[in-house]
Design an enzyme around this catalytic site. Structure first.
Site, mmCIF file in Angstrom:
data_model
loop_
_atom_site.group_PDB
_atom_site.id
_atom_site.type_symbol
_atom_site.label_atom_id
_atom_site.label_comp_id
_atom_site.label_asym_id
_atom_site.label_seq_id
_atom_site.Cartn_x
_atom_site.Cartn_y
_atom_site.Cartn_z
ATOM 1 N N LYS A 288 -2.948 4.136 10.393
ATOM 2 C CA LYS A 288 -2.507 2.630 10.205
ATOM 3 C C LYS A 288 -2.406 2.327 8.599
ATOM 4 C CE LYS A 288 -6.875 0.654 11.181
ATOM 5 N NZ LYS A 288 -7.971 0.126 12.149
ATOM 6 N N ARG B 83 -13.273 -8.835 20.314
ATOM 7 C CA ARG B 83 -12.256 -8.914 19.812
ATOM 8 C C ARG B 83 -11.065 -8.630 20.769
ATOM 9 N NH1 ARG B 83 -10.527 -5.291 14.479
ATOM 10 N NH2 ARG B 83 -10.674 -3.615 16.152
ATOM 11 N N HIS C 295 -14.393 -0.400 20.927
ATOM 12 C CA HIS C 295 -14.622 -0.082 19.500
ATOM 13 C C HIS C 295 -15.883 -0.539 19.208
ATOM 14 C CE1 HIS C 295 -13.034 0.421 15.714
ATOM 15 N NE2 HIS C 295 -13.071 -0.836 15.165
ATOM 16 N N ARG D 187 -11.785 8.716 16.741
ATOM 17 C CA ARG D 187 -10.865 7.881 15.959
ATOM 18 C C ARG D 187 -11.146 7.574 14.742
ATOM 19 N NH1 ARG D 187 -11.448 4.033 20.253
ATOM 20 N NH2 ARG D 187 -12.235 3.021 18.634
ATOM 21 N N TYR E 109 -3.776 -14.250 -19.522
ATOM 22 C CA TYR E 109 -3.733 -15.473 -18.618
ATOM 23 C C TYR E 109 -4.892 -16.138 -18.961
ATOM 24 C CZ TYR E 109 0.609 -14.197 -16.490
ATOM 25 O OH TYR E 109 2.069 -13.931 -16.455
ATOM 26 N N CYS F 56 -3.240 -9.060 -14.565
ATOM 27 C CA CYS F 56 -2.050 -9.923 -14.183
ATOM 28 C C CYS F 56 -1.246 -8.974 -12.992
ATOM 29 C CB CYS F 56 -0.928 -9.573 -15.521
ATOM 30 S SG CYS F 56 -1.656 -9.954 -16.956
ATOM 31 N N MET F 57 -0.239 -9.397 -12.557
ATOM 32 C CA MET F 57 0.467 -8.756 -11.537
ATOM 33 C C MET F 57 0.956 -7.500 -11.632
ATOM 34 S SD MET F 57 4.047 -10.160 -9.684
ATOM 35 C CE MET F 57 3.200 -11.517 -8.463
ATOM 36 N N ASP F 58 1.465 -7.056 -13.003
ATOM 37 C CA ASP F 58 1.802 -5.747 -13.384
ATOM 38 C C ASP F 58 0.958 -4.966 -14.344
ATOM 39 O OD1 ASP F 58 3.939 -6.633 -11.515
ATOM 40 O OD2 ASP F 58 4.612 -7.792 -13.208
HETATM 41 C C1 LIG Z 1 -9.060 0.953 12.250
HETATM 42 C C2 LIG Z 1 -9.426 1.511 13.554
HETATM 43 C C3 LIG Z 1 -10.130 2.748 13.619
HETATM 44 C C4 LIG Z 1 -10.347 3.449 12.513
HETATM 45 O O1 LIG Z 1 -11.817 2.865 11.896
HETATM 46 P P1 LIG Z 1 -12.455 3.577 10.433
HETATM 47 O O2 LIG Z 1 -13.557 2.579 10.482
HETATM 48 O O3 LIG Z 1 -11.624 3.513 9.294
HETATM 49 O O4 LIG Z 1 -12.939 4.935 10.986
HETATM 50 C C5 LIG Z 1 -10.545 3.178 14.739
HETATM 51 N N1 LIG Z 1 -10.426 2.189 15.870
HETATM 52 C C6 LIG Z 1 -9.739 1.160 15.906
HETATM 53 C C7 LIG Z 1 -9.538 0.460 17.232
HETATM 54 C C8 LIG Z 1 -9.390 0.647 14.892
HETATM 55 O O5 LIG Z 1 -8.651 -0.725 14.665
#
Ligand SMILES: *Cc1c(COP(=O)(O)O)cnc(C)c1O
Length: 750
Positions: free
Chosen positions: A401, A495, A523, A582, A628, A676-678
């Site tokens: 992701k 969540r 999770h 995961r 800045y 700064c931004m850049d």
């Molecule tokens: C982002 C995410 C992960 C990966 O988590 P890490 O801590 O980066 O390994 C796994 N499962 C879910 C549901 C997530 O949102």
């Protein structure tokens, strides 16, 4: 920590199975080409002009190994006790049938030329040929692949390898009785008329028994078995067994021909044995894969009959018949040459027609301002390390992701997919659809919420949607579009997910007709914490999850695939029974934060570096200010380097005014003034010789020194995950494959 050994029952899986046979495929890749030319030999008899015996052993014995090899290779890549659902089978069958369709069209001119369509009765012949025998002599291989692959897959899936082998052997022996041993069958049928009847009927339905029903399944099962077991023999055993079984195969072939038994001679008793040793021998070869040879050899196989005709056609006007047609060896070579030419041209052109590169690598020209460097071999090393850490039988679901935490989602996913990872997770449907459009074929799970009005897209892109709650599941089900889903269980993070203590809701979701719930996951919310109460809480989450799955089993539900561990779950909780892990941040080789708990600390290496150029040097007198808000005032005569990178590139602005630092010439330089931004300022007063064009490292290594993502994130009061995922914006990416396991042995070792 003690972990309750609970979870769904799964078939016993041998822990020493290689999860990734990528490294041992080079021999298989190469031999595809040899096998394809052996098939050409069968149809051109290269030795016929010189030696009858030589021709016999080449085309009737040696070359008979080619097609079984192809089946075994297909089984090797398709069947595995790890594959989820029947996705891989479906892909294989549909791909094979597509190729079959194209090949039929391609060969249509030959059919017309051979008066194929004038046969009587046409329709039954056509159906028989389409299903079993192929519409042109060599095309039987494709329907046989699809059918044989499917049969083998079901045998392995339904039973274990032992019984699958038994059933496949039974089919093979039945086929044998109608092939090389038909004469013997007829003799026996004298006393057992039923046997004669059986084969009589059989040959009304099919022309030969060398087809997808009798011939192919055994080799597919064998391929799958070898994929799951890996190399089981030593080189010496392979060679010894190979030579012995081949010698016996030659004797067998000579004997059955001497007795005049064969009706056809594509099947022998010793062919599977010999094929097994050959394949084991090929698996001994470790090295880089030759993927393009797969297309090439397939094309050689499909095109060569056309080229045989083409050579004959060409020979006539050229008055070269004597050389090109009558001399069998030259004829064979001419056909091979012409076929190779076409096949190579096609294999070269095809990716150019198809390929759009979704995340082009910038190469060295884009290192002028600021850039990200990605080391893909480190990524693959990390993936392999994490895989080995996971329980056996558990696959990696790579979390890609947020542009793969700044590493590039497509780049990351495609590298991992090539290395044998079949499952990916992203946060949004758009991330998932983009991966699919770019050609990622593995499973893609959308971890976050998707508007149910987009259910058709979920289906079109073959995505898996997370069911984020009970009402959401109801709503999605009501759309009436069958969608693949994983149900999320809330075990304490509060969540997303259906609460763990509402098995009634979970069971209701599992029963919803339009939701194909093929996974159940949760999770962990504090698996990275060294705090004793948090460790207990993690245990409690795990207990809750598996008590739910046990409850489902008791209530007669079949439990889908399970996953609960992200990076820190994997590092800190060994031995859980699940189907996926995961990991996200661990895959990229860094900790979230320097103070995270990691009970197991495998050797992971950071994949990403962040770099920028020094574009200007400024001398400041004592008391002068810069930037800045004039936030930096020189307390001594100072030299500042202006770096061409800013917060719009993802450098946290909170690193301003000395909170953060960069590496130049192997030494640390504090960030001066506000980012700064850049652009930003680095104070290089204490680093002699810094000049325009120097490379500054913001994350990564330079000389002996390093600035790790967790340290930089810590200084910016955040975690590596946020720091990296914000880099995905406008920075070009330079990909390197220098590699290197921690011990510097690169990815060779196992
Ligand atoms: C982002 C995410 C992960 C990966 O988590 P890490 O801590 O980066 O390994 C796994 N499962 C879910 C549901 C997530 O949102």
């Amino acid at each position: 920590m003690t972990i309750p050994a609970i979870g769904p029952k799964r078939p016993d899986i041998d822990p020493k199975i290689p999860m990734n046979h990528e490294k041992s495929c080079a021999g298989v890749d190469l031999f595809r080409t040899v096998a394809a030319f052996l098939v050409v030999a069968i149809h051109t008899s290269p030795l016929a002009s010189f030696s009858v015996t030589g021709d016999f052993f080449l085309t009737r014995v040696l070359a008979r190994l080619a097609v079984p090899f192809f089946f075994t290779a297909s089984g090797f890549f398709m069947i595995s006790c790890y594959s989820c659902g029947c996705e891989r089978l479906k892909k294989f069958v549909s791909r094979t049938l597509c190729i079959y369709g194209a090949a039929i069209l391609l060969c249509l001119p030959l059919n017309v030329y051979n008066h194929y369509f004038e046969r009587e009765p046409l329709l039954p012949t056509l159906i028989r040929d389409l299903v079993f025998d192929g519409t042109l002599y060599h095309l039987w291989y494709l329907p046989a692949s699809a059918l044989g692959g499917a049969i083998a897959w079901y045998l392995v899936r339904k039973w274990d390898y032992k019984r699958a082998f038994a059933a496949a052997w039974l089919l093979y022996l039945t086929g044998l009785g109608g092939d090389s041993y038909f004469g013997l069958t007829e003799q026996i049928a004298g006393s057992i008329p039923a046997l004669g009847n059986f084969y009589g009927r059989l040959f009304e339905i099919m022309d030969q028994t060398r087809n997808g029903l009798f011939f192919a399944p055994l080799f597919f099962v064998c391929g799958g078995w070898m994929a799951d077991r890996g190399r089981t023999l030593s080189l010496r055993q392979c060679l010894g067994g190979g030579i012995l079984s081949f010698a016996m195969l030659c004797l067998e072939a000579a004997a059955v021909h001497l007795f005049g038994w064969p009706r056809f001679d594509s099947m022998y008793l010793l062919l599977p044995v010999c094929g097994f040793f050959l394949f084991q021998l090929l698996l001994q070869w470790r090295g880089r894969r030759f993927r393009s040879l797969r297309t090439f050899s397939l094309l050689v196989y499909l095109l060569h009959p056309l080229m045989i005709v083409a050579v004959r056609f060409l020979a006539r006007p050229l008055r070269l018949q004597e050389l090109l047609v009558e001399n069998s060896a030259v004829h064979f070579l001419a056909v091979c040459l012409l076929t190779s030419l076409f096949a190579a041209a096609w294999a070269w052109l095809e990716p150019r027609f198809r390929g759009k590169n979704c995340e082009p690598d910038s190469g060295s020209k884009d290192t002028g301002r600021a850039w990200i460097e990605i080391d893909l071999s480190r990524l693959l090393c990390n993936a392999r390390t994490l895989r080995e850490l996971a329980p056996s039988g558990c696959e990696l679901m790579a979390v890609v992701k947020a542009s793969a935490y700044g590493h590039g989602a497509f780049r990351t996913a495609s590298a991992l997919e090539k290395a044998g990872v079949h499952a990916f997770a992203v946060a949004t449907i758009d991330e998932a659809a983009a991966l699919r459009s770019c050609g990622i074929r593995g499973e893609i799970l959308v971890l976050g919420y998707t508007d149910v009005r987009r259910a058709t897209e979920l289906k079109r892109y073959d995505l898996i949607q997370t069911l984020t709650g009970f009402e959401y599941a109801e709503e999605l089900n009501r759309r009436g579009i069958p969608v693949k889903t994983h149900l999320k269980i809330d075990t304490g993070m509060r969540r997303l997910g259906v609460p763990w203590d509402r098995p009634d809701q979970t069971e209701a979701v599992l029963s919803m007709p339009n939701l194909r719930v093929c996974g159940l996951f949760s999770h962990l919310c504090c698996a990275d914490s060294p705090d004793a109460a948090d460790i207990d809480f993690t245990q409690e989450q795990i207990r809750r999850f598996y008590s739910l799955t046990e409850r489902l089993e008791q209530d007669g539900f079949s439990v889908p695939k399970l996953h609960i561990q992200s990076s820190y779950g994997l590092l800190n909780v060994p031995g859980l029974r699940c189907d996926y892990v995961r990991p996200g941040i661990a895959l990229y080789g860094v900790h979230s934060s320097p103070d995270c708990l990691a009970l197991r600390s495998p050797a992971l290496r950071p994949v990403l570096s962040l770099k920028a150029r020094v574009v200007l040097i400024r001398q400041l007198r004592t008391g002068e200010s810069c930037g800045y808000g004039r936030a930096f005032t020189a307390s001594r005569d100072a030299r500042l380097a202006i770096l061409s990178i800013g917060y719009a590139d993802g450098v946290p602005r909170s690193l301003s005014c000395g909170k953060g630092r960069v590496l130049i010439r192997g030494r640390y330089a504090p960030i001066a003034g506000r980012i700064c931004m850049d652009q930003l300022f680095a104070d290089v007063t204490d680093i002699p010789g810094v000049s325009i064009g120097d490379i500054a490292t913001l994350i990564g290594e330079d000389g002996g020194a390093a600035l790790s993502a967790p340290d930089v994130a810590w200084a910016a009061s955040t975690i590596s995950n946020e720091l990296l995922s914000r880099l995905g914006g406008r920075l070009p990416v330079v990909v390197r494959e220098t590699g290197g396991a921690p011990d510097g042995t690169a990815a060779q070792s196992r």
